[in-house]
Scaffold this motif. Sequence first.
Motif, PDB file in Angstrom:
ATOM      1  N   THR A   1     -34.978 -11.925  23.575  1.00 47.22           N
ATOM      2  CA  THR A   1     -35.586 -12.310  24.848  1.00 47.22           C
ATOM      3  C   THR A   1     -34.689 -11.936  26.016  1.00 47.22           C
ATOM      4  O   THR A   1     -35.156 -11.413  27.035  1.00 47.22           O
ATOM      5  N   SER A   2     -33.386 -12.189  25.868  1.00 44.15           N
ATOM      6  CA  SER A   2     -32.434 -11.863  26.936  1.00 44.15           C
ATOM      7  C   SER A   2     -32.384 -10.359  27.193  1.00 44.15           C
ATOM      8  O   SER A   2     -32.363  -9.919  28.355  1.00 44.15           O
ATOM      9  N   ILE A   3     -32.385  -9.556  26.129  1.00 46.38           N
ATOM     10  CA  ILE A   3     -32.364  -8.097  26.286  1.00 46.38           C
ATOM     11  C   ILE A   3     -33.611  -7.634  27.033  1.00 46.38           C
ATOM     12  O   ILE A   3     -33.541  -6.830  27.969  1.00 46.38           O
ATOM     13  N   LEU A   4     -34.759  -8.134  26.617  1.00 46.13           N
ATOM     14  CA  LEU A   4     -36.018  -7.744  27.265  1.00 46.13           C
ATOM     15  C   LEU A   4     -36.030  -8.158  28.737  1.00 46.13           C
ATOM     16  O   LEU A   4     -36.402  -7.377  29.619  1.00 46.13           O
ATOM     17  N   ARG A   5     -35.619  -9.403  29.001  1.00 49.10           N
ATOM     18  CA  ARG A   5     -35.662  -9.912  30.369  1.00 49.10           C
ATOM     19  C   ARG A   5     -34.773  -9.085  31.290  1.00 49.10           C
ATOM     20  O   ARG A   5     -35.184  -8.670  32.376  1.00 49.10           O
ATOM     21  N   ASP A   6     -33.546  -8.813  30.851  1.00 56.21           N
ATOM     22  CA  ASP A   6     -32.620  -8.056  31.694  1.00 56.21           C
ATOM     23  C   ASP A   6     -33.115  -6.636  31.934  1.00 56.21           C
ATOM     24  O   ASP A   6     -33.053  -6.118  33.057  1.00 56.21           O
ATOM     25  N   HIS A   7     -33.592  -5.990  30.882  1.00 57.18           N
ATOM     26  CA  HIS A   7     -34.026  -4.597  31.006  1.00 57.18           C
ATOM     27  C   HIS A   7     -35.285  -4.487  31.855  1.00 57.18           C
ATOM     28  O   HIS A   7     -35.404  -3.574  32.682  1.00 57.18           O
ATOM     29  N   LEU A   8     -36.209  -5.404  31.675  1.00 58.16           N
ATOM     30  CA  LEU A   8     -37.458  -5.355  32.440  1.00 58.16           C
ATOM     31  C   LEU A   8     -37.242  -5.766  33.888  1.00 58.16           C
ATOM     32  O   LEU A   8     -37.823  -5.177  34.806  1.00 58.16           O
ATOM     33  N   ALA A   9     -36.406  -6.788  34.114  1.00 57.32           N
ATOM     34  CA  ALA A   9     -36.186  -7.274  35.476  1.00 57.32           C
ATOM     35  C   ALA A   9     -35.597  -6.194  36.359  1.00 57.32           C
ATOM     36  O   ALA A   9     -35.937  -6.078  37.552  1.00 57.32           O
ATOM     37  N   ALA A  10     -34.716  -5.369  35.797  1.00 59.94           N
ATOM     38  CA  ALA A  10     -34.097  -4.297  36.578  1.00 59.94           C
ATOM     39  C   ALA A  10     -35.100  -3.223  36.988  1.00 59.94           C
ATOM     40  O   ALA A  10     -34.815  -2.401  37.851  1.00 59.94           O
ATOM     41  N   ARG A  11     -36.276  -3.272  36.378  1.00 60.71           N
ATOM     42  CA  ARG A  11     -37.313  -2.272  36.659  1.00 60.71           C
ATOM     43  C   ARG A  11     -38.601  -2.904  37.160  1.00 60.71           C
ATOM     44  O   ARG A  11     -39.680  -2.337  37.043  1.00 60.71           O
ATOM     45  N   GLY A  12     -38.471  -4.113  37.693  1.00 64.31           N
ATOM     46  CA  GLY A  12     -39.614  -4.765  38.326  1.00 64.31           C
ATOM     47  C   GLY A  12     -40.503  -5.560  37.400  1.00 64.31           C
ATOM     48  O   GLY A  12     -41.587  -6.001  37.802  1.00 64.31           O
ATOM     49  N   GLY A  13     -40.064  -5.787  36.172  1.00 60.18           N
ATOM     50  CA  GLY A  13     -40.859  -6.561  35.234  1.00 60.18           C
ATOM     51  C   GLY A  13     -40.412  -8.011  35.166  1.00 60.18           C
ATOM     52  O   GLY A  13     -39.313  -8.362  35.593  1.00 60.18           O
ATOM     53  N   THR A  14     -41.274  -8.862  34.645  1.00 59.09           N
ATOM     54  CA  THR A  14     -40.941 -10.271  34.469  1.00 59.09           C
ATOM     55  C   THR A  14     -41.244 -10.690  33.031  1.00 59.09           C
ATOM     56  O   THR A  14     -42.130 -10.140  32.379  1.00 59.09           O
ATOM     57  N   VAL A  15     -40.486 -11.688  32.551  1.00 65.08           N
ATOM     58  CA  VAL A  15     -40.679 -12.224  31.208  1.00 65.08           C
ATOM     59  C   VAL A  15     -40.844 -13.730  31.301  1.00 65.08           C
ATOM     60  O   VAL A  15     -40.008 -14.416  31.893  1.00 65.08           O
ATOM     61  N   VAL A  16     -41.942 -14.242  30.738  1.00 63.00           N
ATOM     62  CA  VAL A  16     -42.188 -15.680  30.644  1.00 63.00           C
ATOM     63  C   VAL A  16     -42.022 -16.093  29.191  1.00 63.00           C
ATOM     64  O   VAL A  16     -42.626 -15.492  28.294  1.00 63.00           O
ATOM     65  N   GLU A  17     -41.189 -17.087  28.943  1.00 57.35           N
ATOM     66  CA  GLU A  17     -40.929 -17.518  27.567  1.00 57.35           C
ATOM     67  C   GLU A  17     -41.821 -18.706  27.210  1.00 57.35           C
ATOM     68  O   GLU A  17     -41.884 -19.699  27.945  1.00 57.35           O
ATOM     69  N   LEU A  18     -42.491 -18.596  26.071  1.00 57.11           N
ATOM     70  CA  LEU A  18     -43.338 -19.662  25.545  1.00 57.11           C
ATOM     71  C   LEU A  18     -42.653 -20.234  24.316  1.00 57.11           C
ATOM     72  O   LEU A  18     -42.461 -19.535  23.314  1.00 57.11           O
ATOM     73  N   ASP A  19     -42.281 -21.506  24.389  1.00 53.54           N
ATOM     74  CA  ASP A  19     -41.505 -22.163  23.338  1.00 53.54           C
ATOM     75  C   ASP A  19     -42.433 -22.601  22.205  1.00 53.54           C
ATOM     76  O   ASP A  19     -43.186 -23.568  22.343  1.00 53.54           O
ATOM     77  N   MET A  20     -42.357 -21.910  21.074  1.00 55.91           N
ATOM     78  CA  MET A  20     -43.274 -22.214  19.978  1.00 55.91           C
ATOM     79  C   MET A  20     -42.887 -23.458  19.193  1.00 55.91           C
ATOM     80  O   MET A  20     -43.611 -23.851  18.282  1.00 55.91           O
ATOM     81  N   SER A  21     -41.771 -24.075  19.548  1.00 53.44           N
ATOM     82  CA  SER A  21     -41.488 -25.377  18.943  1.00 53.44           C
ATOM     83  C   SER A  21     -42.279 -26.475  19.624  1.00 53.44           C
ATOM     84  O   SER A  21     -42.347 -27.605  19.120  1.00 53.44           O
ATOM     85  N   ALA A  22     -42.912 -26.145  20.767  1.00 51.88           N
ATOM     86  CA  ALA A  22     -43.674 -27.157  21.520  1.00 51.88           C
ATOM     87  C   ALA A  22     -45.127 -26.774  21.746  1.00 51.88           C
ATOM     88  O   ALA A  22     -45.918 -27.614  22.188  1.00 51.88           O
ATOM     89  N   LEU A  23     -45.522 -25.538  21.454  1.00 56.40           N
ATOM     90  CA  LEU A  23     -46.870 -25.061  21.783  1.00 56.40           C
ATOM     91  C   LEU A  23     -47.658 -24.720  20.522  1.00 56.40           C
ATOM     92  O   LEU A  23     -47.091 -24.274  19.525  1.00 56.40           O
ATOM     93  N   THR A  24     -48.962 -24.920  20.600  1.00 54.23           N
ATOM     94  CA  THR A  24     -49.868 -24.481  19.541  1.00 54.23           C
ATOM     95  C   THR A  24     -50.391 -23.086  19.893  1.00 54.23           C
ATOM     96  O   THR A  24     -50.263 -22.643  21.049  1.00 54.23           O
ATOM     97  N   PRO A  25     -51.013 -22.390  18.951  1.00 52.43           N
ATOM     98  CA  PRO A  25     -51.628 -21.098  19.298  1.00 52.43           C
ATOM     99  C   PRO A  25     -52.648 -21.213  20.426  1.00 52.43           C
ATOM    100  O   PRO A  25     -52.733 -20.308  21.282  1.00 52.43           O
ATOM    101  N   ALA A  26     -53.400 -22.302  20.477  1.00 55.39           N
ATOM    102  CA  ALA A  26     -54.364 -22.502  21.575  1.00 55.39           C
ATOM    103  C   ALA A  26     -53.632 -22.659  22.904  1.00 55.39           C
ATOM    104  O   ALA A  26     -54.082 -22.132  23.936  1.00 55.39           O
ATOM    105  N   ASP A  27     -52.499 -23.372  22.883  1.00 62.42           N
ATOM    106  CA  ASP A  27     -51.696 -23.511  24.106  1.00 62.42           C
ATOM    107  C   ASP A  27     -51.198 -22.146  24.588  1.00 62.42           C
ATOM    108  O   ASP A  27     -51.140 -21.880  25.795  1.00 62.42           O
ATOM    109  N   VAL A  28     -50.822 -21.293  23.640  1.00 65.66           N
ATOM    110  CA  VAL A  28     -50.344 -19.953  23.992  1.00 65.66           C
ATOM    111  C   VAL A  28     -51.417 -19.198  24.764  1.00 65.66           C
ATOM    112  O   VAL A  28     -51.152 -18.559  25.788  1.00 65.66           O
TER     113      VAL A  28
END
Length: 370
Positions: free
Chosen positions: A170-197
């Motif tokens: 996640t950290s690699i993706l966030r850093d690489h994408l952010a430098a090029r105008g992208g954003t990363v939202v993290e969804l914590d699967m220890s707290a979310l169901t597939p429907a919540d996703v």
Amino acid sequence: MSTPASPNGAERTDGSSIRIGALVPLTRPGWVEAGRHLLAGLELGVREVNEVGGISGRPLELVIRDTAADPHRAEAAVDELAGLGVAALAGEYHSVVARAAAGRADALGLPFLCSSAVLDALTEQPTEWVARLSPPQSRGWQVYADFLLGAGHRRIAVAAQPSVYWATGTSILRDHLAARGGTVVELDMSALTPADVCDELADNRATALLLLVGHPDPAVPIVRSVRGDQRLAGILIGAPAGQPEFAEWATSLGDDGAGVPFLRYLPEDLSPLGARVEKALREQLGEAPSFVAYEGYDTVTVLADVLRSHGADRARIAESWPRVAVVGTRGQIQFSRAPGISVWQWAGTPIQVVDRDPAEPGRFRILHAS
């Protein structure tokens, strides 16, 4: 073969086997299918070495231990194998498990050629004892991020479980994408169901969802939920860690499992050696070999070359890593030091982003390569 190897991995001249310890996930919660492919490649490599006379007349022997994706079990296996006198360690698929094994091997002075794990920090400190065939996670996952950007994705969601491997990804993706105008939202699967996703994806207007989770749970339920939600008809589902590579993914998801890009470590065209090995592995496995099977074969190819050139003494094996120059199934293998990587690293590993063709899920499409 039951002849014990010498405790320190030293040379023998009585015709006994040279033992290689093989760490492989063969039972749950390990990724059993990946372990089966890795072991198939290791075994084919050993069989071919022995068919041409072994190592200076001595047969090569695998001493296999099941890690079951458990770092503590892997550490215990390294201790046991060291005591059995193996000349070197090989294998492992799961990065967190390989890290535990590499740390123990380093402490014991036991050479370890890691086949398939990608964590950059495979050991806490730089070591001379460990080398690796698979690319570091930072390189592979940056290639994946470039694929996303090239496909027009700037709003990325990751469904992640707690793990050093997933957190690092996640950290690699966030850093690489952010430098090029992208954003990363993290969804914590220890707290979310597939429907919540599904709700989170709709609320965040994400155009891509990356599965940084285990397979089959919760990866399969998440894919089914997203595919079945009309609000998310245009969203890309990706799995950089490679879950769709294996037949179990296609069996579990059918058509829903197609069009899910993942990383694999193969060239666009196999060499003549690679083509020959592909045929042999297909016969052995009863299905198309994954890139993990080639990693296993290449591991034995490297170790056999080192043993022929430098003998079975552990220190001499470790000293030989920077002098390796071996033709493997996926190219010329040589090890070097790379910034931020604590082990000897094959820098030329081919990297592809691939998916299963929605029109023919049994066929793979190369979407991006590096």
